[in-house]
Write an enzyme that holds these catalytic residues in place. Sequence first.
Site, PDB file in Angstrom:
ATOM      1  N   ASP A 132      -2.826  -7.629  -1.329  1.00  0.00           N
ATOM      2  CA  ASP A 132      -2.643  -7.480  -2.772  1.00  0.00           C
ATOM      3  C   ASP A 132      -3.375  -8.613  -3.469  1.00  0.00           C
ATOM      4  OD1 ASP A 132      -1.041  -5.422  -2.032  1.00  0.00           O
ATOM      5  OD2 ASP A 132       0.776  -6.138  -3.033  1.00  0.00           O
ATOM      6  N   ASP A 169       4.266   6.889  -6.483  1.00  0.00           N
ATOM      7  CA  ASP A 169       5.386   5.960  -6.488  1.00  0.00           C
ATOM      8  C   ASP A 169       6.586   6.687  -7.070  1.00  0.00           C
ATOM      9  OD1 ASP A 169       3.444   4.126  -5.737  1.00  0.00           O
ATOM     10  OD2 ASP A 169       3.102   3.449  -7.785  1.00  0.00           O
TER      11      ASP A 169
END
Length: 246
Positions: free
Chosen positions: A8, A131
Amino acid sequence: MLIIPAIDLKDGQCVRLKQGLMEQATVFSDSPAEQARHWLNQGARRLHLVDLNGAFAGKPKNAAAIKAILAEVGGEIPVQLGGGIRDLDTIEACIDGGLSYVIIGTAAVKNPGFLHDACVAFPGHIIVGLDAKDGKVATDGWSKLTGHDVVDLAKKYEDYGVESIIYTDIGRDGMLSGLNIEATVRLAQALTIPVIASGGLTGFDDIRALCAVEGEGIVGTIAGRAVYDGSLDFKAAQDMADELGA
């Protein structure tokens, strides 16, 4: 079963967030390219990059770090990127730059026409990141919950020609509370394209549980916080997955 380490990216560094909150970032490395090499050396067969600044800005922001990662490992293993990919020009630049897959999230929900065009223009390269919380899809870096059912949307995207779906249970991501295997299986059973599990991978129990349902169409899992804070040994996890999947 692939264990896919996540890198990330925030402000050029490798970080982990807690539940998607930018202010809850822990820096794990100042050199994302070195981090990528580390995972390759540990036996990773694919890498998952997220441009966190890009996700919030709506366009890629960590280009230098991504380029450095691809220069380091891009010729050896596939690399996928999500975060701020909202137009065809960006996808083209990503693929031309050496990325194997791009992950479209919020834009897939808000602009299905764009996703359809992307699948036509770049077949085999488009992954959708869905998500969800309690079966409903969330967008905008998890800040907005929609009324869309995750299975219904995934089926539509399958018809468009997406390569696979990354399913993240956002109630669990970065919280080390275990994957939501049940919800992931439910999604995989409804589709013919592969599903990659994400959100909350914690330990060997998760790997065992995933390998037990691999036949439903779950091909891998994204490994985040657990492999960074040492609670899950990446190499041992991939070795176990290979053994159980044999």
